[in-house]
Design a protein around this motif. Structure first.
Motif, mmCIF file in Angstrom:
data_model
loop_
_atom_site.group_PDB
_atom_site.id
_atom_site.type_symbol
_atom_site.label_atom_id
_atom_site.label_comp_id
_atom_site.label_asym_id
_atom_site.label_seq_id
_atom_site.Cartn_x
_atom_site.Cartn_y
_atom_site.Cartn_z
ATOM 1 N N MET A 1 0.831 -1.204 0.000
ATOM 2 C CA MET A 1 0.000 0.000 0.000
ATOM 3 C C MET A 1 0.869 1.259 0.000
ATOM 4 S SD MET A 1 -3.095 1.101 2.590
ATOM 5 C CE MET A 1 -2.089 1.196 4.062
ATOM 6 N N ALA A 2 1.978 1.226 0.779
ATOM 7 C CA ALA A 2 2.828 2.407 0.872
ATOM 8 C C ALA A 2 3.422 2.783 -0.486
ATOM 9 C CB ALA A 2 3.940 2.167 1.887
ATOM 10 N N THR A 3 3.850 1.764 -1.259
ATOM 11 C CA THR A 3 4.432 2.037 -2.578
ATOM 12 C C THR A 3 3.394 2.629 -3.516
ATOM 13 O OG1 THR A 3 5.959 0.184 -2.254
ATOM 14 C CG2 THR A 3 5.698 1.013 -4.502
ATOM 15 N N LEU A 4 2.182 2.103 -3.468
ATOM 16 C CA LEU A 4 1.098 2.630 -4.302
ATOM 17 C C LEU A 4 0.798 4.084 -3.954
ATOM 18 C CD1 LEU A 4 -1.192 2.171 -6.360
ATOM 19 C CD2 LEU A 4 -2.613 1.356 -4.471
ATOM 20 N N LEU A 5 0.731 4.387 -2.651
ATOM 21 C CA LEU A 5 0.464 5.760 -2.229
ATOM 22 C C LEU A 5 1.631 6.682 -2.572
ATOM 23 C CD1 LEU A 5 -1.261 5.122 1.230
ATOM 24 C CD2 LEU A 5 -2.338 5.885 -0.890
ATOM 25 N N TYR A 6 2.847 6.160 -2.522
ATOM 26 C CA TYR A 6 4.028 6.937 -2.921
ATOM 27 C C TYR A 6 3.884 7.404 -4.367
ATOM 28 C CZ TYR A 6 8.859 7.481 -4.652
ATOM 29 O OH TYR A 6 10.007 7.916 -5.263
ATOM 30 N N ARG A 7 3.485 6.502 -5.230
ATOM 31 C CA ARG A 7 3.300 6.858 -6.649
ATOM 32 C C ARG A 7 2.137 7.831 -6.822
ATOM 33 N NH1 ARG A 7 3.974 0.556 -8.423
ATOM 34 N NH2 ARG A 7 6.263 0.512 -8.515
ATOM 35 N N LEU A 8 1.072 7.611 -6.029
ATOM 36 C CA LEU A 8 -0.084 8.512 -6.113
ATOM 37 C C LEU A 8 0.290 9.926 -5.678
ATOM 38 C CD1 LEU A 8 -3.132 8.986 -6.519
ATOM 39 C CD2 LEU A 8 -3.471 8.281 -4.136
ATOM 40 N N GLU A 262 8.927 16.863 -5.061
ATOM 41 C CA GLU A 262 8.189 15.714 -5.586
ATOM 42 C C GLU A 262 8.512 14.446 -4.812
ATOM 43 O OE1 GLU A 262 7.897 13.100 -9.690
ATOM 44 O OE2 GLU A 262 8.289 15.257 -9.833
ATOM 45 N N GLU A 263 9.788 14.214 -4.553
ATOM 46 C CA GLU A 263 10.172 13.025 -3.807
ATOM 47 C C GLU A 263 9.684 13.120 -2.359
ATOM 48 O OE1 GLU A 263 11.857 9.243 -3.233
ATOM 49 O OE2 GLU A 263 11.364 10.389 -5.045
ATOM 50 N N ALA A 264 9.749 14.323 -1.791
ATOM 51 C CA ALA A 264 9.309 14.513 -0.402
ATOM 52 C C ALA A 264 7.824 14.214 -0.253
ATOM 53 C CB ALA A 264 9.613 15.941 0.044
ATOM 54 N N VAL A 265 7.023 14.708 -1.180
ATOM 55 C CA VAL A 265 5.584 14.484 -1.075
ATOM 56 C C VAL A 265 5.240 13.028 -1.350
ATOM 57 C CG1 VAL A 265 4.705 14.876 -3.431
ATOM 58 C CG2 VAL A 265 3.425 15.712 -1.477
ATOM 59 N N GLY A 266 5.999 12.385 -2.250
ATOM 60 C CA GLY A 266 5.756 10.973 -2.511
ATOM 61 C C GLY A 266 6.001 10.130 -1.272
ATOM 62 N N ARG A 267 7.109 10.402 -0.593
ATOM 63 C CA ARG A 267 7.414 9.634 0.616
ATOM 64 C C ARG A 267 6.454 9.984 1.753
ATOM 65 N NH1 ARG A 267 13.981 8.863 1.066
ATOM 66 N NH2 ARG A 267 14.359 8.486 -1.158
ATOM 67 N N ALA A 268 6.021 11.239 1.822
ATOM 68 C CA ALA A 268 5.072 11.637 2.863
ATOM 69 C C ALA A 268 3.746 10.917 2.703
ATOM 70 C CB ALA A 268 4.861 13.149 2.826
ATOM 71 N N VAL A 269 3.254 10.861 1.463
ATOM 72 C CA VAL A 269 1.983 10.164 1.217
ATOM 73 C C VAL A 269 2.162 8.657 1.384
ATOM 74 C CG1 VAL A 269 0.184 9.714 -0.501
ATOM 75 C CG2 VAL A 269 1.173 11.999 -0.311
ATOM 76 N N GLU A 723 7.612 -0.395 4.937
ATOM 77 C CA GLU A 723 8.834 -1.190 4.776
ATOM 78 C C GLU A 723 9.054 -1.541 3.302
ATOM 79 O OE1 GLU A 723 8.737 -4.538 7.354
ATOM 80 O OE2 GLU A 723 8.530 -3.355 9.170
ATOM 81 N N GLY A 724 7.973 -1.890 2.611
ATOM 82 C CA GLY A 724 8.079 -2.189 1.181
ATOM 83 C C GLY A 724 8.524 -0.975 0.389
ATOM 84 N N LEU A 725 8.073 0.204 0.826
ATOM 85 C CA LEU A 725 8.477 1.436 0.152
ATOM 86 C C LEU A 725 9.974 1.680 0.325
ATOM 87 C CD1 LEU A 725 7.920 4.072 -1.332
ATOM 88 C CD2 LEU A 725 7.225 5.081 0.859
ATOM 89 N N ARG A 726 10.507 1.430 1.517
ATOM 90 C CA ARG A 726 11.940 1.610 1.736
ATOM 91 C C ARG A 726 12.758 0.687 0.832
ATOM 92 N NH1 ARG A 726 10.230 2.579 7.074
ATOM 93 N NH2 ARG A 726 10.299 0.373 7.614
ATOM 94 N N THR A 727 12.270 -0.541 0.674
ATOM 95 C CA THR A 727 12.953 -1.477 -0.226
ATOM 96 C C THR A 727 12.902 -0.971 -1.663
ATOM 97 O OG1 THR A 727 12.346 -3.308 1.222
ATOM 98 C CG2 THR A 727 13.008 -3.858 -1.024
ATOM 99 N N HIS A 728 11.725 -0.466 -2.049
ATOM 100 C CA HIS A 728 11.544 0.069 -3.394
ATOM 101 C C HIS A 728 12.486 1.251 -3.637
ATOM 102 C CE1 HIS A 728 9.542 1.590 -7.006
ATOM 103 N NE2 HIS A 728 9.421 2.755 -6.401
ATOM 104 N N LEU A 729 12.603 2.154 -2.648
ATOM 105 C CA LEU A 729 13.460 3.324 -2.800
ATOM 106 C C LEU A 729 14.934 2.951 -2.802
ATOM 107 C CD1 LEU A 729 11.599 5.824 -0.441
ATOM 108 C CD2 LEU A 729 11.585 5.791 -2.936
#
Length: 737
Positions: A1-8, A262-269, A723-729
């Protein structure tokens, strides 16, 4: 979910103009729909399946002329015995004739014919029958009704129209704006930036506007109670501001760390946005779960509030990133926008925290100091907190529930003036009259049963009088009016309703049904009281399951659920003390204490559940993150509190301000809802989450994060912490930084 929201989040910022235009179009479109399709709100509370509701439905079928709204005009002469004089009789007949010719009125009953004259000859009651239900009475008809008797009042008489026809939608005015103003001040102090505070408030207001416009657009097709839009507004404002606050705070943190907007808002969301989605989902589930109680008006209230919360979540994860894109680095205080500050190396420093002289994070802030104190004195802190909450909860077992009546209306309001006059001249029972329907398949059976029922009812202890039976045109149904000795919300009246039903249960040859506004209120309260333990069990079980998914732990969810129960008990206790027992009632502008409105406890449980899980996730997720990355359990607890205390404090103060703004309304139902929610948030945020939680986490130490392997494998990974988002980043090129 975190990765999806990051992209959103990143997509919303890149296409910020499109996102802003879409939300603006939605707001305008729903606003137009609300203006054209809006229907009236309902002031009545129906309860399908109960005896009182079946009687009301039968009354509408067999006595259609009496199925509309009723009004009672109380008349008080300047002196005793004046109603018996020719002048007094002429004046009362003039007022009666004036009422009978009002628009929407079927007729008015002369008190001399109905013998509704007080023994001292000073008070009279004029019964007025409207053609439509109370919800169908127009504002113009209601205004004309309230103006009845102005000529008589000029002669020194007191004329007070009242009854169910005066019920209307509570007005939301400038007093509630005080709560929003305080919330705005808290945002400015928290962010140190007018841009960040204004953008967060704008985001929340747009979400509330969309939610409320959509709700009113649907009001023409669904029946909304008068309190449903107020609840939706109250909750939509509070969570809308809080959700935007969480995302904006995390975005600012990432900007300070040197990330691009852009990166900041992606990680925040992706991170804070995940917590927002989870928290919003828990509130929506809890409110939608009110449907299991199977009470239509409560189901609609829950779904209406759930709808505004859903909109608040969608706005937070789409419109907030777009507005952050427009703001750029201006969301930071001016001192952090100076050369080099916005491009500082990534060091994990939260928004508003300071950097030590050697580049290390300064952990001397209040959040860290408080966490160290609580963990060091964990046992005394837990004992003191439990003792305090226990004392607040002492009045809770005495809680009484009822539907509101005019006796607790604001002093000086038309309904309250009428109620006080009726009680003064005739006694409290005349303000809560009951109705008994005797029905059968034949006129003969009804004619035989009606006198027997009248005799049984009259012999019941607590009955003041029973009116002679009136039959419908077919003769198969008889209606008897019953006047109790006690008022509508008195315990004695509740016992009387049950006694009458037991007395007439053995009547042969006819069905006997007891109804009236008082009986309906008692039936509603009892059904809600019966549903309360079941709903509480459902919510507690849901909280344990959801937190197991988030934290991969057994004891953390159990601790969170027990903390929620402490919050509920203490909130019930303090609300009972103020609104039922009258302790410090003057501070909240309460004129007359009385039972709590029937649906308040169950609504409070649903709403506080979602908000409690919100703060729990925000604080404990950082604790788990640091523990997983190598900190000791105690240090992880301190870190979680240190980083989260500032934002949770701001969020709680905003919630309290918004809810507290509704305490200034005259309507006692809305006043009690605003007070209970504000008190509940204060208790949960500051006593339970920020005091008991770190103390208990420190006491549990590493055991807090234990989970059986088989359960860990069975539970799906929702990745709320990212956690999945950190792996993705980690797999990406560092070009985005």
């Amino acid at each position: 979910m975190a990765t999806l929201l990051y992209r959103l989040g990143r997509a919303s910022l890149r296409h910020r103009r499109l996102v802003a235009v879409v939300w603006l179009v939605v707001l305008v479109g729903l606003g137009i729909a609300a203006a054209t399709l809006r229907g009236p709100t309902a002031s009545n509370f129906t309860m399908p399946g109960t005896e009182s509701q079946r009687a009301i439905d039968l009354l509408a079928e067999r006595f259609p002329a009496a199925s509309g709204a009723t009004g009672t005009i109380a008349v008080k002469a300047p002196a005793d015995g004046q109603l018996a004089t020719p002048e007094g009789q002429a004046l009362v007949k003039q007022v009666t004739q004036e009422a009978a010719t009002l628009p929407g009125v079927v007729g008015a009953v002369d008190p001399y014919q109905s013998q509704a004259i007080s023994p001292n000859g000073r008070y009279a009651l004029i019964q007025v029958q409207f053609a439509g239900r109370a919800d169908d009475v127009t504002d113009a008809q209601r205004d004309a009704y309230e103006q009845v008797g102005t000529q008589a009042e000029a002669q020194g008489w007191q004329i007070a129209p009242g009854g169910e026809v005066l019920g209307g939608e509570p007005e939301v005015g400038s007093t509630e704006a005080l709560g929003v103003l305080v919330a705005a001040i808290v945002l400015v102090i928290t962010f140190g930036s007018l841009v960040a505070a204004g953008m967060t408030m704008l985001n929340a207001l747009i979400g509330v506007g969309v939610g409320m416009a959509g709700l009113y657009a649907l009001s023409g097709a669904i029946e909304l109670t008068s309190t449903a839009p107020i609840l939706a507004l109250m909750l939509g404002l509070a969570v809308g501001i809080d959700y935007s606050l969480f995302i904006t705070s995390r975005h600012r943190q990432h900007l300070i760390e040197g990330l691009s907007p852009e990166e900041a808002v992606g990680r925040a969301v992706g991170t804070a946005g995940s917590a927002v989605v989870f928290a919003g989902a828990t509130v929506v589930i809890a409110l939608a779960g009110l449907a299991v109680v199977d009470i239509p008006f409560l189901t609609v209230m829950g779904l209406a509030a759930a709808g505004t919360v859903s909109i608040a979540v969608l706005v937070a994860i789409t419109l907030a990133p777009a507005l952050l894109g427009f703001a750029g680095h201006r969301v930071l205080p001016r001192r952090l926008r100076r050369a080099g500050m916005a491009a500082a190396p990534a060091n994990g420093v939260a928004a508003g925290e300071r950097i030590g002289p050697e580049g290390a994070e300064d952990r001397s802030g209040f959040g860290f100091r408080w966490a160290r104190l609580v963990t060091r004195l964990r046992v005394p802190v837990i004992l003191v907190a439990l003792l305090g909450l226990g004392l607040l909860a002492v009045p809770a077992p005495d809680m009484r529930l009822a539907l509101p009546d005019a006796s607790t209306a604001a002093a000086g309001s038309p309904a309250r003036v009428n109620n006080d006059l009726v009680r003064e001249g005739f006694g409290p029972g005349f303000t809560g009259r009951l109705a008994v329907l005797v029905t059968s398949d034949s006129p003969q059976a009804t004619a035989a049963a009606a006198p027997q029922v009248a005799q049984l009812v009259q012999a019941t202890d607590g009955v003041l009088a029973v009116a002679p039976p009136q039959t419908d045109p077919t003769g198969r149904t008889a209606l008897l009016g019953v006047i109790p000795r006690s008022g509508p919300t008195d315990e004695a009246t509740e016992e009387l309703v049950h006694d009458i039903r037991r007395q007439v249960a053995g009547v042969d040859g006819a069905d006997v049904l007891l109804t009236g506004a008082t009986a309906i209120g008692i039936d509603v309260s009892e059904k809600l009281s019966d549903a309360l333990p079941v709903y509480l069990l459902l919510v507690v079980g849901l909280s344990i399951l959801l937190l197991m998914l988030v934290f991969r732990s057994v004891l953390v969810p159990v601790k969170a659920a027990l903390g929620f129960l402490l919050t509920v008990a203490a909130t019930f206790g303090i609300t009972v003390a103020v609104f039922q027992e009258g302790t410090l009632a003057g501070l909240v502008g309460l004129d007359t204490p009385g039972p709590l409105v029937s649906f308040l406890p169950i609504l409070l449980i649903g709403i506080l559940f979602g908000l409690a899980m919100d703060y729990e996730v925000f604080l404990v997720s950082r604790m788990r993150e640091d523990y997983v990355h190598g900190d000791t359990a105690r240090q992880a607890t301190i870190n979680g509190m240190g980083h989260g205390a500032r934002v949770v404090t701001a969020a709680a103060l905003i919630m309290i301000s918004v809810f507290g703004g509704f305490v200034f309304l005259d309507d006692p139902v809305i006043k009690s809802m605003g007070f209970a929610l504000a008190a509940g948030v204060a208790i949960d945020a500051f006593v339970v989450r920020m005091t008991i939680v770190p103390a208990v986490m420190s006491l549990l130490n590493t055991a807090a994060w234990w989970i059986p392997r088989w359960l860990d494998k069975v539970l799906p990974n929702v990745d709320v912490e990212g956690e999945g988002l950190r792996t993705h980043l980690a797999e990406k090129e560092p070009a985005n930084v």
